[in-house]
Design an enzyme around this catalytic site. Structure first.
Site, short mmCIF file in Angstrom:
data_model
loop_
_atom_site.label_atom_id
_atom_site.label_comp_id
_atom_site.label_asym_id
_atom_site.label_seq_id
_atom_site.Cartn_x
_atom_site.Cartn_y
_atom_site.Cartn_z
N GLU A 242 -2.99 24.86 66.98
CA GLU A 242 -2.31 23.90 66.88
C GLU A 242 -0.70 24.03 66.79
O GLU A 242 0.07 23.44 67.44
CB GLU A 242 -2.59 23.01 65.52
N ARG A 268 28.46 8.33 81.82
CA ARG A 268 29.23 7.76 80.98
C ARG A 268 30.91 8.01 81.00
O ARG A 268 31.18 9.11 80.96
CB ARG A 268 28.79 7.89 79.45
N GLN A 279 34.96 18.96 76.08
CA GLN A 279 34.28 20.32 75.48
C GLN A 279 33.29 19.69 74.36
O GLN A 279 32.32 20.41 74.37
CB GLN A 279 35.30 21.10 75.37
#
Length: 379
Positions: A242, A268, A279
């Site tokens: 798991e 955007r 940055q």
């Protein structure tokens, strides 16, 4: 040291990714929690529910590394992370212990159904007072002629409300501690099994969970995994599967979020240029890539060790810690980079964050992973 995938492995990943995306596109608008059996059968048709189960029992017989790669594709292509988690819990916490420790008759009876999606399995380990420390289980079983009688309550049973069978661990010899637990496979229809109502959760909405109570529930000897008293080791073995393979689904989620973020910051615009030129934005995206790729390498190494039959406790703990903490931080970064739009439900960014939160809790909390790492280092 070879970091490449074979053509067969790459082809399997790409085919599964395309198929998952196609299924999700065709069922867009349908809630898996409401139409679970249909979605469950879709996963079975893709081979996901039996990835590492032996071929003779209806599975694909894949190793840990190839299984992880399949769940990576599933997590990347399917926006319903709860469904991915539920499938992983079904396979790694339930089907694999049955495949590796069940009797031949039990394997022949259950595994084909579990792989085909005809039955859903729920892992009933956690208790109200036993989460991280599973050596103090309050649920008990007493020996009777031909089997055992179980009494106790389990909480947060993944797939619980829709499960046909439960894999549960209870105390059979209280004085033996870790070696006093036994693993049982219990039918939902067995007298004395009571399943609670679905729990309201922060995320993973498509994996229904509930409490399960056993009240003088008789379980025949043929439904004991391994020998009485071997429940602790069996559970820890399943945790190896798991902690490595389940979290490949979260790698896929991290990849999907990184792709969405990259597209968004390129498109955007602010102050006349793409925000990717800033940055503060580009460095945050770079950190997302770093966390994802670092976690990927650790997870692949853990799966490789499992396939080699080598001890992988340290590797799986490192992998689980890196993936869960990494995807949580990256999902939060994605919300920040999307801004107010990331807080809305349209793009699925807020869902990714909600689905990432429980990854640092289940399968052993992040602090438990750190404890395991420290122990393996001899500290």
């Amino acid at each position: 040291m070879d970091f490449s995938w074979s053509k067969e492995q790459s082809g399997r990943y790409e085919r599964l990714l395309d198929e998952v995306r196609d299924v999700c596109a065709r069922t867009h608008g349908e809630e898996p929690a409401g139409g679970r059996r249909r979605h469950w059968r879709s996963l079975a048709e893709l081979g996901v529910l039996g990835s590492c189960v032996p071929v003779g029992y209806g599975g694909q017989g894949l190793g840990a590394l190839d299984t992880a790669r399949s769940f990576e594709a599933l997590g990347r292509g399917c926006p319903h992370t709860g469904l991915v988690f539920g499938a992983a819990a079904h396979l790694f916490a339930c089907a694999m212990p049955i495949a590796e420790f069940g009797s031949p008759d039990l394997r022949a009876e259950l595994l084909p159904k579990l792989c085909a999606g005809e039955a859903v399995a729920g892992n009933a380990m956690t208790e109200p007072e036993a989460g991280s420390d599973v050596s103090v289980l309050a649920a008990r079983a007493r020996r009777v002629a031909g089997g055992w009688v179980l009494t106790g309550e389990k909480s947060f049973v993944s797939n619980g409300p829709v499960a046909d069978v439960f894999l549960t661990y209870v105390t059979t010899r209280p004085e033996a501690g870790y070696f006093g637990q036994t693993a049982f496979v219990v039918d939902r229809t067995a007298p004395g099994v009571h399943v609670g109502t679905p729990l309201a959760k922060l995320g993973l909405d498509d994996c229904l969970a509930a409490a399960v109570r056993f009240e003088d529930c008789f379980v025949p000897d043929g439904r004991v995994l391994g020998d009485p008293g071997q429940g602790g080791p069996i559970f820890q073995h399943s945790m190896g599967w798991e902690r490595a393979c389940l979290f490949a689904g979260y790698l896929g989620l991290a990849d999907r979020v990184l792709e969405q973020v990259t597209e968004h910051v390129r498109a955007r615009r602010q102050s006349g240029e793409p925000i990717s030129r800033f940055q503060a934005v580009s460095h945050r995206v770079a950190d997302m890539a770093l966390r994802t790729e670092s976690a990927r390498l650790l997870l692949y190494r853990a799966c490789w060790l499992i396939d080699q039959g080598e001890r992988a406790v340290l590797a799986t703990a490192l992998s689980k810690l890196a993936v869960s903490e990494g995807v949580l931080h990256s999902a939060l970064d994605a919300v920040r980079l999307f801004g107010a739009r990331g807080y809305l439900r349209g793009d699925g960014i807020e869902a990714a964050l909600r689905d990432a939160v429980p990854s640092v809790i289940f399968s052993g909390t992040s602090d438990i992973q750190r404890q395991l790492i420290a122990r393996e280092l001899g500290l």
